[in-house]
Scaffold this motif. Structure first.
Motif, PDB file in Angstrom:
ATOM      1  N   ALA A 107      30.223  34.982  36.059  1.00 57.13           N
ATOM      2  CA  ALA A 107      29.626  33.967  36.933  1.00 57.13           C
ATOM      3  C   ALA A 107      30.330  32.622  36.771  1.00 57.13           C
ATOM      4  O   ALA A 107      30.612  31.937  37.762  1.00 57.13           O
ATOM      5  N   VAL A 108      30.643  32.230  35.550  1.00 55.76           N
ATOM      6  CA  VAL A 108      31.352  30.971  35.301  1.00 55.76           C
ATOM      7  C   VAL A 108      32.752  31.037  35.910  1.00 55.76           C
ATOM      8  O   VAL A 108      33.217  30.086  36.543  1.00 55.76           O
ATOM      9  N   ARG A 110      33.762  32.846  38.472  1.00 58.91           N
ATOM     10  CA  ARG A 110      33.647  32.744  39.931  1.00 58.91           C
ATOM     11  C   ARG A 110      33.459  31.289  40.368  1.00 58.91           C
ATOM     12  O   ARG A 110      34.074  30.824  41.319  1.00 58.91           O
ATOM     13  N   LEU A 111      32.612  30.575  39.666  1.00 55.48           N
ATOM     14  CA  LEU A 111      32.356  29.168  39.994  1.00 55.48           C
ATOM     15  C   LEU A 111      33.624  28.332  39.825  1.00 55.48           C
ATOM     16  O   LEU A 111      33.966  27.525  40.696  1.00 55.48           O
ATOM     17  N   ASP A 114      36.133  29.103  42.593  1.00 51.74           N
ATOM     18  CA  ASP A 114      35.722  28.480  43.861  1.00 51.74           C
ATOM     19  C   ASP A 114      36.054  26.987  43.896  1.00 51.74           C
ATOM     20  O   ASP A 114      36.466  26.455  44.920  1.00 51.74           O
ATOM     21  N   HIS A 115      35.864  26.299  42.771  1.00 52.46           N
ATOM     22  CA  HIS A 115      36.063  24.848  42.734  1.00 52.46           C
ATOM     23  C   HIS A 115      37.496  24.441  42.385  1.00 52.46           C
ATOM     24  O   HIS A 115      37.904  23.331  42.693  1.00 52.46           O
TER      25      HIS A 115
END
Length: 141
Positions: A107-108, A110-111, A114-115
């Motif tokens: 999850a980290v 992916r974040l 994305d950023h």
């Protein structure tokens, strides 16, 4: 395979409580199971390693919400195709560590992808799957 999500609470040992200043009792801590989700009903988390010798990994083991116990266990002797060692204890009841995916880490990642896509060229098209998944290692290095 996803990592087990079991959590155990570990109260501070009595000797640590006895050494604490008055009114400053050490807090209960928690550990997360490190095994793959397909394991038996006993969970496990590494607490510390005492130098890589056989039996030098000190693991906490627990079942359900029962009492947790500490056990020195030897390291798993298995190696992945890149010659990296399994990060679990010998005869562990699940897949080897390189096949276990930590959902929080994913999850980290992916974040961050994305950023900051420029920092992660190994992820094409916004795919936040770990680079190592392409070779069947689960992204463990």
């Amino acid at each position: 395979m996803m990592q087990c999500t079991a959590v155990a609470l570990l109260p501070p040992p009595d000797h640590l409580v006895a050494l604490a200043p008055p009114g400053q009792r050490p807090e209960t801590g928690h550990v997360l199971c490190e095994l793959g989700g397909d394991h038996d009903d006993r969970h496990a988390a590494l607490l510390w390693d005492e130098g890589g010798r056989p039996g030098s990994g000190v693991w906490v083991r627990w079942k359900g919400s029962g009492l947790a116990t500490l056990a020195p266990l030897p390291w798993c002797p298995a190696l992945d195709p890149r010659n990296d060692a399994c990060e679990l204890f010998a005869a562990h009841p699940s897949a080897h560590s390189w096949l276990v995916t930590d959902p929080t880490d994913d999850a980290v990642t992916r974040l961050l992808v994305d950023h900051h896509p420029g920092l992660f060229p190994e992820f094409r098209g916004g795919d936040a799957g770990r680079e190592g998944d392409q070779d069947g290692t689960g992204g463990r290095s």
